[in-house]
Design an enzyme around this catalytic site. Structure first.
Site, PDB file in Angstrom:
ATOM      1  N   CYS A   2       1.054  -1.458   0.358  1.00 36.62           N
ATOM      2  CA  CYS A   2      -0.035  -0.188  -0.017  1.00 36.62           C
ATOM      3  C   CYS A   2       1.035   1.258   0.324  1.00 36.62           C
ATOM      4  O   CYS A   2       1.954   1.442   0.317  1.00 36.62           O
ATOM      5  CB  CYS A   2      -0.920  -0.107   1.738  1.00 36.62           C
ATOM      6  SG  CYS A   2      -1.520  -1.840   1.555  1.00 36.62           S
ATOM      7  N   ARG A  27       5.504   0.061  -5.948  1.00 38.16           N
ATOM      8  CA  ARG A  27       5.078  -1.180  -5.343  1.00 38.16           C
ATOM      9  C   ARG A  27       4.301  -1.829  -5.334  1.00 38.16           C
ATOM     10  O   ARG A  27       4.001  -2.983  -4.883  1.00 38.16           O
ATOM     11  CB  ARG A  27       5.004  -0.447  -4.254  1.00 38.16           C
ATOM     12  CG  ARG A  27       5.487   1.315  -3.470  1.00 38.16           C
ATOM     13  CD  ARG A  27       5.132   2.238  -2.564  1.00 38.16           C
ATOM     14  NE  ARG A  27       4.479   1.681  -1.109  1.00 38.16           N
ATOM     15  CZ  ARG A  27       5.347   1.675  -0.468  1.00 38.16           C
ATOM     16  NH1 ARG A  27       6.757   2.595  -0.044  1.00 38.16           N
ATOM     17  NH2 ARG A  27       5.012   1.145   1.086  1.00 38.16           N
ATOM     18  N   TRP A  79      -3.182  -2.565  -1.671  1.00 34.10           N
ATOM     19  CA  TRP A  79      -2.390  -4.538  -2.170  1.00 34.10           C
ATOM     20  C   TRP A  79      -3.067  -4.453  -1.342  1.00 34.10           C
ATOM     21  O   TRP A  79      -2.529  -4.863   0.084  1.00 34.10           O
ATOM     22  CB  TRP A  79      -1.090  -4.330  -1.618  1.00 34.10           C
ATOM     23  CG  TRP A  79      -0.014  -5.601  -2.462  1.00 34.10           C
ATOM     24  CD1 TRP A  79      -0.413  -5.582  -3.671  1.00 34.10           C
ATOM     25  CD2 TRP A  79       0.082  -6.299  -1.596  1.00 34.10           C
ATOM     26  NE1 TRP A  79       0.170  -6.461  -3.877  1.00 34.10           N
ATOM     27  CE2 TRP A  79       0.355  -7.704  -3.210  1.00 34.10           C
ATOM     28  CE3 TRP A  79       0.126  -7.060  -0.453  1.00 34.10           C
ATOM     29  CZ2 TRP A  79       1.415  -8.538  -2.298  1.00 34.10           C
ATOM     30  CZ3 TRP A  79       0.637  -8.165  -0.353  1.00 34.10           C
ATOM     31  CH2 TRP A  79       1.311  -9.042  -0.939  1.00 34.10           C
ATOM     32  N   ASN A 105      -2.274   2.573   5.770  1.00 33.29           N
ATOM     33  CA  ASN A 105      -0.776   1.896   5.412  1.00 33.29           C
ATOM     34  C   ASN A 105      -0.683   0.594   6.876  1.00 33.29           C
ATOM     35  O   ASN A 105      -0.949   1.154   8.274  1.00 33.29           O
ATOM     36  CB  ASN A 105       0.683   2.088   5.353  1.00 33.29           C
ATOM     37  CG  ASN A 105       0.024   2.145   3.573  1.00 33.29           C
ATOM     38  OD1 ASN A 105      -0.917   2.365   2.948  1.00 33.29           O
ATOM     39  ND2 ASN A 105       1.683   2.773   3.028  1.00 33.29           N
ATOM     40  N   GLY A 106      -0.526  -0.556   6.233  1.00 28.08           N
ATOM     41  CA  GLY A 106      -0.440  -1.386   8.199  1.00 28.08           C
ATOM     42  C   GLY A 106      -1.845  -2.765   8.382  1.00 28.08           C
ATOM     43  O   GLY A 106      -2.629  -2.986   7.496  1.00 28.08           O
ATOM     44  N   GLU A 486      20.584 -22.249  -2.461  1.00 22.73           N
ATOM     45  CA  GLU A 486      19.859 -20.416  -2.642  1.00 22.73           C
ATOM     46  C   GLU A 486      20.908 -19.497  -3.068  1.00 22.73           C
ATOM     47  O   GLU A 486      20.574 -18.824  -3.083  1.00 22.73           O
ATOM     48  CB  GLU A 486      19.100 -20.039  -1.081  1.00 22.73           C
ATOM     49  CG  GLU A 486      18.700 -18.904  -1.616  1.00 22.73           C
ATOM     50  CD  GLU A 486      17.761 -18.690  -2.770  1.00 22.73           C
ATOM     51  OE1 GLU A 486      17.251 -19.744  -3.827  1.00 22.73           O
ATOM     52  OE2 GLU A 486      16.843 -17.620  -3.502  1.00 22.73           O
ATOM     53  N   LYS A 490      21.663 -17.346  -6.522  1.00 27.35           N
ATOM     54  CA  LYS A 490      21.578 -15.974  -6.413  1.00 27.35           C
ATOM     55  C   LYS A 490      22.436 -15.494  -7.208  1.00 27.35           C
ATOM     56  O   LYS A 490      22.875 -14.263  -7.976  1.00 27.35           O
ATOM     57  CB  LYS A 490      21.127 -15.627  -4.408  1.00 27.35           C
ATOM     58  CG  LYS A 490      20.429 -15.438  -3.818  1.00 27.35           C
ATOM     59  CD  LYS A 490      19.584 -14.379  -4.274  1.00 27.35           C
ATOM     60  CE  LYS A 490      18.483 -15.186  -5.182  1.00 27.35           C
ATOM     61  NZ  LYS A 490      17.476 -15.882  -5.302  1.00 27.35           N
ATOM     62  N   GLU A 493      22.514 -15.861 -10.633  1.00 27.52           N
ATOM     63  CA  GLU A 493      21.537 -15.466 -11.362  1.00 27.52           C
ATOM     64  C   GLU A 493      21.526 -13.809 -12.033  1.00 27.52           C
ATOM     65  O   GLU A 493      21.486 -13.757 -12.967  1.00 27.52           O
ATOM     66  CB  GLU A 493      19.923 -15.733 -11.736  1.00 27.52           C
ATOM     67  CG  GLU A 493      19.694 -16.043  -9.705  1.00 27.52           C
ATOM     68  CD  GLU A 493      18.196 -15.798  -9.034  1.00 27.52           C
ATOM     69  OE1 GLU A 493      17.107 -16.399 -10.201  1.00 27.52           O
ATOM     70  OE2 GLU A 493      17.677 -15.973  -8.553  1.00 27.52           O
ATOM     71  N   HIS A 509      32.663 -36.206  -3.280  1.00 26.27           N
ATOM     72  CA  HIS A 509      32.852 -36.977  -4.300  1.00 26.27           C
ATOM     73  C   HIS A 509      32.905 -36.222  -6.061  1.00 26.27           C
ATOM     74  O   HIS A 509      31.578 -36.938  -6.938  1.00 26.27           O
ATOM     75  CB  HIS A 509      31.682 -38.203  -4.308  1.00 26.27           C
ATOM     76  CG  HIS A 509      31.226 -38.025  -2.935  1.00 26.27           C
ATOM     77  ND1 HIS A 509      31.942 -39.709  -2.310  1.00 26.27           N
ATOM     78  CD2 HIS A 509      30.845 -37.630  -1.473  1.00 26.27           C
ATOM     79  CE1 HIS A 509      31.385 -39.649  -0.884  1.00 26.27           C
ATOM     80  NE2 HIS A 509      30.971 -38.741  -0.371  1.00 26.27           N
ATOM     81  N   LYS A 608      10.568 -13.187 -14.069  1.00 28.10           N
ATOM     82  CA  LYS A 608       9.825 -13.480 -12.606  1.00 28.10           C
ATOM     83  C   LYS A 608       8.895 -14.270 -12.382  1.00 28.10           C
ATOM     84  O   LYS A 608       8.881 -14.768 -11.698  1.00 28.10           O
ATOM     85  CB  LYS A 608       8.710 -12.147 -11.864  1.00 28.10           C
ATOM     86  CG  LYS A 608       8.835 -11.937 -10.526  1.00 28.10           C
ATOM     87  CD  LYS A 608      10.484 -11.713  -9.860  1.00 28.10           C
ATOM     88  CE  LYS A 608      10.109 -11.565  -8.392  1.00 28.10           C
ATOM     89  NZ  LYS A 608      10.508 -11.904  -7.485  1.00 28.10           N
TER      90      LYS A 608
END
Ligand code: G6P
Length: 613
Positions: A2, A27, A79, A105-106, A486, A490, A493, A509, A608
């Site tokens: 928001c 946003r 949002w 907001n919140g 991960e 990162k 990519e 191994h 995305k």
């Protein structure tokens, strides 16, 4: 997430508000609205969808004369969290009298209690939002002094807020306040602008004041008077904005990825808030929709996802087995859908997807449902296809993630999976004491993450020595093994350095054959079970000339001394420790990629949201 804009000045507030909302579009949001003061009345325009729809609506409702004479208003991009993204649920919301308008907001955590209390007094609500309850509460507290009414209402509120409030009974002022959700006020020449994000203020002035938590501000055309919630004046400095217009939509950060890394503390607070039971040492996840009986009858948890979401699932696998004593396994969604998986009605299948639209994950959900499994989702995007098709699950509330490389969605996925595992575990064998210890560490995650983000300068400095290599290896054991995967994802990519994640024991191994003098090995050597063995593997790499960057636990100098370079992360529960550890790796990858001049937010060949097989 928001966004808020408020304007009080000399002319054409609707246009200034729409311009401000456009600045906040980056946003992500799904509806928008504004409220303006016209003499003794408040006029409202709202639209589901984009700011352009809102602009069309204002043009239908109002003529040019109206635009020219309106000088005060508040506006919002929403949002959706409480209730779908409809016009009715869009902000601003009015109080019972229709004289007070609010944007927020919140999340107001105790809104249900407040709503019942107000309904008992005769209040009628039109939306499903927590925000409308706050608007009514302010109206209920208003005895002729709006500022005092906002103070009194906020004293009754649990949760977070950034707000702007207007009253037709007191024109010439906007009240703004914050707790946990940012508010910045631009002090212009004959105009003041309120926003949740400095980028909406740049078009008017560079001079801004940031509110602190529990500050409440009386904003007029001439400036700002700031007090605490007990009406005691406080002083806040005027800061000078240095960001450029183009940086503005990234909230002043050079890239969305960096902004999203920095947002993690807030995103994690949103993901965790109201979901932990610190009395029972458990979690409260209404969306799981499981009764204690369902929980007892489950015999297996199957986690499915793709990419980063798959890695979050791997951390979840450790959590479910370790805590809930239940067989858990992770399956790649693309594999699951075609392998004719053995799935039955005692299986809990959790589909993990930031976007909620990934084609393979969606197909896997359909297959699991077909086979009678108990299916739920863990999505970020509200109302996304996977969330709708599973019908039950838990939202991340991480806010929009724009950078292709996922950061805050991953850490929120892990946090929510830990809470899911905790809930299952407490319905089975985990003791209250052990549950409490974990719940406490989960509640501290936002602060743990902040401690890592504060080390950004050190991490950026370290990154300088890792930009020239063609290959890098990431190693870890236990729950740090998925973190290694991960971390490697990162780095590859966004920096295009070939990076692989391995279980620390697996290196010998095969991959160890690739180590040469100076090959980077990033070792997840936090002080959790298995650390000593990981350090043994580090020694094997060092003996072959590798350059070791260790992620070690704060205060563990012995481990740090085994590394060429190290980043320290706070001590916490071994499963929780995966989150600060991955944040260190996100910052490391970001700075390596930045130094290599890469297209960080949109790496080549990547998307995305992958809606094809
Ligand atoms: C794409 C994105 C990744 C993401 C994966 C799964 O490959 O680039 O960052 O992890 O899709 O996306 P999901 O929205 O299902 O989490």
């Amino acid at each position: 997430m928001c966004g808020i804009v408020g304007y009080i000045g000399k002319a054409n507030a609707p246009s200034a508000l729409i311009r401000g909302l456009r600045r906040l579009e980056y946003r992500g949001y799904d509806s928008a609205g504004l409220a303006v003061l016209d003499g003794g009345r408040i006029e409202v325009a709202k639209a589901a969808g984009k700011v352009s729809s809102l602009q069309d609506r204002t043009r239908e409702l109002w003529d040019q004369d109206f635009f020219n004479r309106i000088t005060t208003g508040i506006a919002h991009t929403r949002w959706a969290t409480h209730g779908p993204p409809t016009e009715v649920n869009a902000h601003p919301h009015l109080d019972q009298s229709g004289d007070i308008a609010l944007v927020h907001n919140g999340i107001i955590e105790n809104y249900r209690n407040l709503r019942s209390r107000l309904e008992a007094k005769g209040h009628h609500f039109h939306s499903e939002t927590d925000t409308e309850v706050l608007a009514h509460l302010i109206g209920d507290c208003d005895k002729g002094d709006l500022f005092q009414a906002v103070c009194d209402a906020l004293h009754q509120v649990e949760g977070t807020f950034g707000i702007a409030v207007l009253s037709s009974r007191e024109p010439g002022k906007i009240i703004a306040a914050r707790r946990g959700s940012p508010i910045v006020i631009g002090v212009g020449d004959g105009e003041s602008i309120i926003s949740s994000d400095a980028s909406a203020i740049l078009a008017h002035t560079q001079r801004v004041i940031y509110l602190d938590d529990n500050d409440i501000a009386l904003v007029t055309i001439d400036g700002v008077d700031i007090r605490d919630l007990n009406n005691v004046p406080v002083t806040r400095e005027v800061a000078e904005l240095t960001m450029s217009e183009s940086a503005a939509e990234k909230g002043g950060f050079e890239h969305f990825m960096l902004k999203e890394i920095h947002e993690q503390s807030e995103a994690l607070s949103n993901a965790i808030r109201g979901r932990l039971d610190l009395e029972a040492g458990s979690s409260v996840l209404a969306g799981m929709g499981t009764s204690p009986r369902d929980l007892a009858e489950l015999t297996r948890v199957v986690l499915i996802g793709c990419g980063t979401s798959l890695h979050a699932g791997l951390v979840g696998e450790y959590a479910f087995e370790d805590l809930a004593d239940i067989h858990a396994e992770v399956q790649q969604a693309a594999e699951f859908r075609y392998r004719n998986p053995i799935i039955g009605n005692c299986d809990l299948v959790i589909a993990i997807s930031q976007s909620g639209e990934t084609a393979d994950t969606l197909a896997a959900v359909r297959e699991a449902k077909q086979k009678g499994a108990f299916v739920m989702s863990l999505c970020n995007v509200v109302g996304s296809t996977i969330a709708r098709e599973t019908g039950r699950g838990v939202y991340l509330h991480a806010g929009p993630e724009i950078s292709v490389a996922s950061t805050k969605a991953f850490t929120c996925q892990v946090a929510v999976l830990l809470m899911m595992a905790l809930r299952l575990a407490r319905g089975r064998r985990l003791s209250r004491e052990d549950g409490l210890a974990l719940a406490k560490d989960i509640s501290a995650i936002p602060q743990l993450v902040q401690k890592v983000i504060q080390q950004e300068a050190h991490i950026a400095e370290l990154a300088k020595d890792y930009t020239k290599n063609d290959h890098a290896f990431f190693i870890g054991r236990g729950p740090m093994y998925p973190v290694a995967l991960e971390g490697a994802l990162k780095l590859k990519e966004i920096s295009y350095i070939h990076a692989e994640g391995y279980h620390a024991a697996e290196l010998k191994h095969g991959p160890i054959a690739l180590l040469e003098k100076g090959t980077p090995v990033i070792a997840l050597a936090c002080d959790i079970p298995g650390k000593d063995k990981t350090i043994g593997n580090v020694e094997e790499c060092r003996a072959r000339g590798a350059r070791i960057l260790g992620i070690v636990t704060e205060g563990d100098q012995e481990a740090a001394d085994c590394m060429d370079d190290y980043i320290m992360v706070p001590r916490c529960h071994p499963l929780v420790a995966t989150i600060p550890a991955v944040v260190a790796l996100q910052l490391f990858s970001y700075h390596v990629a930045r130094l290599r001049g890469c297209e960080i937010d949109q790496p080549r060949n990547l998307a995305k949201s992958v809606t094809v097989e």
